[in-house]
Motif scaffolding. Structure first.
Motif, PDB file in Angstrom:
ATOM      1  N   LYS A  24      -0.650  43.386  32.627  1.00  0.00           N
ATOM      2  CA  LYS A  24      -0.719  44.875  32.236  1.00  0.00           C
ATOM      3  C   LYS A  24      -0.901  44.887  30.451  1.00  0.00           C
ATOM      4  CE  LYS A  24       1.356  49.420  32.579  1.00  0.00           C
ATOM      5  NZ  LYS A  24       2.486  50.218  33.356  1.00  0.00           N
ATOM      6  N   ARG A  51      -8.183  51.433  31.106  1.00  0.00           N
ATOM      7  CA  ARG A  51      -7.228  50.749  31.878  1.00  0.00           C
ATOM      8  C   ARG A  51      -6.109  51.703  31.995  1.00  0.00           C
ATOM      9  NH1 ARG A  51      -5.002  44.668  32.096  1.00  0.00           N
ATOM     10  NH2 ARG A  51      -3.891  45.085  33.763  1.00  0.00           N
ATOM     11  N   THR A  61     -11.299  43.840  29.580  1.00  0.00           N
ATOM     12  CA  THR A  61     -11.550  42.960  30.526  1.00  0.00           C
ATOM     13  C   THR A  61     -12.978  43.005  31.227  1.00  0.00           C
ATOM     14  OG1 THR A  61      -9.271  42.981  31.378  1.00  0.00           O
ATOM     15  CG2 THR A  61     -10.681  42.282  33.008  1.00  0.00           C
ATOM     16  N   ALA A  91     -12.034  43.836  41.151  1.00  0.00           N
ATOM     17  CA  ALA A  91     -10.735  43.858  40.602  1.00  0.00           C
ATOM     18  C   ALA A  91      -9.999  44.855  41.254  1.00  0.00           C
ATOM     19  CB  ALA A  91     -10.846  44.080  39.102  1.00  0.00           C
ATOM     20  N   GLU A  92      -8.484  44.635  41.412  1.00  0.00           N
ATOM     21  CA  GLU A  92      -7.470  45.563  42.227  1.00  0.00           C
ATOM     22  C   GLU A  92      -6.283  45.693  41.329  1.00  0.00           C
ATOM     23  OE1 GLU A  92      -5.605  46.632  46.449  1.00  0.00           O
ATOM     24  OE2 GLU A  92      -6.726  44.686  46.136  1.00  0.00           O
ATOM     25  N   VAL A  93      -5.819  46.820  41.142  1.00  0.00           N
ATOM     26  CA  VAL A  93      -4.651  47.183  40.428  1.00  0.00           C
ATOM     27  C   VAL A  93      -3.441  46.901  41.352  1.00  0.00           C
ATOM     28  CG1 VAL A  93      -3.458  48.439  38.835  1.00  0.00           C
ATOM     29  CG2 VAL A  93      -6.192  48.695  38.829  1.00  0.00           C
ATOM     30  N   LEU A 106      -4.114  43.729  36.947  1.00  0.00           N
ATOM     31  CA  LEU A 106      -5.564  43.558  37.696  1.00  0.00           C
ATOM     32  C   LEU A 106      -5.708  42.291  38.191  1.00  0.00           C
ATOM     33  CD1 LEU A 106      -8.129  45.049  34.917  1.00  0.00           C
ATOM     34  CD2 LEU A 106      -7.655  45.745  37.306  1.00  0.00           C
TER      35      LEU A 106
END
Length: 692
Positions: free
Chosen positions: A486, A649, A671, A679-681, A687
């Motif tokens: 993060k 973000r 990024t 990409a997945e949070v 990420l």
């Protein structure tokens, strides 16, 4: 109460603060002043007080990571240092070991770095202690005084003392120190019996040499820091310094043994990666940290960062066992980092063979990359990133510096593109690829060449520039998953708050296992643990928060090098079996029928601090589209310009999925997600980048 992680990098000083009562996190960056690093640190503390409207009594402690010592060695800017050694051993720093790193094996013109202490400042003393620790030739005190007088006339400010077998009996070294302190109180003294009280003469001399070389610089820096924080109303005991072993200690301890803080900032990044792995249940990680000046990589195996007793610094690559002979050995416990002189500020140049090179020269914070507009004219990696569209020319870097595209393009065109007949974008793409390829080699150094397959690991990318380049390293090494924390650009300062107080102790006792006296071993362990109790007591660590870990350095009889092997109580049979397994893993073979011997006994004393935890967020309802901030063209190497969505973000929520090509921007880093990846949070705001 608030805890503060303070990490001074080559370009920015990073601040990560945690409010223990509310669990709120506060982060910011300020530009580093290379000419006065302590002022950058104090400015960060003052900014914290101003922004949060808090006073000094609300600050529990400051955990400080610094590269002052590392920079002094790499830039050879330590003080003028002399070495006192036993007669007959004057050339110990010149002879070194016979091992040569890979880059020297087939190149007769490649030479190791010159010792930090030139031969004319190495002096011999008439004295001798034998292998039993017995004095067989008393120290000539008059000669000591005359020799030190000669070194003083030559301008020496610090002296390393490394006498034969002083790790068994330090009486002569202690007498030398007393003479120097009485007659020349302005000269700093480092004794090998204090710095590294164990066998292996060259490693002991090299480690003591570096300690002496950086001691006055570290001591001056910390004395200034202590005075400055006292002026802010803070007691010096509330300032902890990060060590290379991944732990914190007091300023008093670091002033005695500054060698332990050689890689203090980068080591905190490995600790933060371990913390992230614990939270996400990933046991095997590659911690990849690309900052403004250097890039570091470290392996985390089974939830613990790899620690080496055979680090090398000052060569082309600073690393542990994998590159013996490339620099100067440092034999204190250190997190095994592979470090190369390539970062966002590294200068790209064309050599005499018309090949593009990147680093190790760096533009630093001043003047910085050409795109900073501060007078820099040399093209850097950051300039290439900007030209390729990976960085935003309309948003300030780190919230402080606006980037000038025209100046970046001019530098790349004048110094790279025009001499080679490229256009500016082709030249920038070449710089990007070469930089990333070199960094992938650093990861191979600590993984493949140490018997580990990168495909079995999750890569954690951090540092201001890590998420910009991570995807290509991931692709080159065939790593299946990359995690961007993060707070990637502040990850090392976060790691400082995850560290505990740590002290390491060692005692040499060479004995075959089948002849070892259990009572003697246990007594030595107890003595080392008692020393640990004393130091942790001085650090203010309550008895209930103290832990001790025992290990043995073991080898087969006849071998030179050893393997550090954990041991519980003094169960030697279990330790021997563990040693055989470790030998098999490291070298591909073992000899269970051969005799095993003990070389050193070690104790790690740990004082537990509160640590750090993160809130888990529920899956968000917002769409990734709500985080869109625009669109721009990005040039991925070996492809044309590609139109990419740009995301903010801070507006992404848990569960958001982003398909590449895309760029995700935040205050401390950017990024890049290529066309072939998504990409997945996650629930903690990290990420996760994987192949589509």
């Amino acid at each position: 109460m608030i805890r503060l992680g303070l990490d001074i990098g080559g370009t920015f000083t990073d601040i990560f603060a945690l409010d223990e009562s509310t669990h709120e996190i506060f982060t910011f960056k300020i530009p580093t002043d290379p000419a006065a690093l302590h002022q950058s640190a104090i400015a960060g503390i003052k900014k914290l007080f101003t922004n949060l409207k808090v006073s000094s009594h609300q600050l529990r402690y400051i955990a400080h990571g610094t590269t002052v010592g590392t920079n002094a060695v790499l830039q050879r800017r330590g003080v003028k240092t002399g070495l006192l050694t036993t007669r007959g051993f004057r050339d110990i720093l010149e002879i070194r070991r016979l091992t040569r790193p890979p880059e020297m094996l087939f190149n007769p013109l490649e030479t190791p770095p010159e010792p930090l202490i030139p031969r004319y400042l190495v002096k011999e003393l008439d004295e001798r202690i034998n292998y039993r620790g017995e004095v067989i030739k008393p120290l000539n005190e008059d000669q000591v005084l005359q020799t030190v007088e000669e070194l003083a006339r030559q301008g020496v400010k610090s002296i390393a003392v490394c006498l034969l077998f002083s790790f068994l009996n330090p009486v002569h070294e202690q007498k030398v120190a007393q003479i120097i302190k009485n007659s020349f109180p302005g000269i700093s003294v480092s004794l090998s019996s204090d710095v590294l009280s164990e066998i292996r003469e060259y490693e002991r001399a090299s480690t003591t040499m570096i300690n002496a070389y950086i001691a006055p610089i570290i001591q001056s820096y910390l004395e200034t820091m202590v005075k400055e924080i006292q002026d802010l109303g803070l007691h010096k005991d509330r300032l902890y310094i990060a060590q290379s072993n991944g732990g914190l200690t007091s300023t008093t301890t670091i002033m005695k043994r500054p060698i332990t803080a050689l890689e203090s900032g980068p080591a905190a990044g490995a600790v933060a990666a371990k913390l992230l792995g614990d939270i996400l249940n990933f046991k095997n990680l590659i911690a990849f940290d690309m900052g403004g000046t250097t890039t570091k990589a470290c392996l985390i195996i089974d939830g613990s960062p790899r620690v080496t007793l055979d680090f090398s610094v000052g060569g082309k690559t600073s690393t542990g066992r994998s590159s013996r002979g490339s620099g100067f050995p440092v034999a204190v416990p250190m997190i095994d980092l592979a470090e190369i002189g390539k970062g966002g500020g590294s200068i790209a140049w064309v050599d005499e063979n018309q090949l593009i090179r990147v680093g190790p020269q760096s533009a630093g914070a001043v003047p910085g990359p050409a795109c900073y507009g501060r007078g820099g004219e040399e093209p850097t990696v950051t300039d290439a990133d900007l030209m390729l569209g990976m960085l935003n020319r309309n948003k300030p870097l780190g919230g402080e510096i606006y980037l000038n595209y025209d100046k970046a393009e001019k530098a790349v065109m004048d110094k790279i593109a025009r001499p080679l007949g490229f256009n500016s974008i082709e030249a920038a793409a070449a710089v990007y690829k070469i930089t990333t390829s070199n960094m992938a080699d650093a990861v191979r150094l600590i993984s493949v060449e140490s018997g580990y397959d990168p495909r079995d690991f999750v890569m954690v990318c951090f540092g201001g520039a890590g998420p910009l380049h991570g995807w290509l390293i991931m692709q080159e090494l065939k790593v299946s998953r990359m995690v961007i924390p993060k707070y990637p650009g502040l990850f090392c300062s976060l790691g400082l708050l995850a560290e505990n107080v740590v002290h390491d102790y060692v005692r040499t006792l060479i004995t075959e296992v089948n002849r070892a006296d259990i009572a003697t071993l246990d007594e030595i362990f107890h003595q080392l643990e008692e020393k640990g109790n004393e130091d942790l007591q001085a650090d203010g660590i309550p008895e209930s928060k103290r832990l001790f870990f025992r290990t043995l350095d073991m080898r087969y009889v006849g071998q030179l090098y050893y393997i550090n092997t954990p041991v519980k109580e003094v169960r030697l049979n279990d330790a021997v079996q563990r040693f055989h397994r470790l030998h098999e893993h490291h070298f591909g073979h073992s000899f269970p029928e051969n005799s095993v011997e003990i070389v050193n006994l070690r104790v790690k004393a740990v004082g537990l601090l509160p640590g750090i935890s993160f809130r888990k967020e529920a899956r968000g309802k917002r769409s990734p589209r709500d985080a869109l901030s625009g669109k721009r063209k990005v040039c991925f190497p070996d492809s044309d310009l590609v139109s990419c969505w740009v995301y903010e973000r801070s507006k992404l929520v848990a569960g958001n999925l982003i398909e590449g090509p895309a760029v995700v921007e935040q205050l401390d880093s950017t990024t890049v997600i290529p066309p072939s990846m998504v990409a997945e949070v996650d629930a903690y705001g990290n990420l996760h980048v994987q192949r589509d």
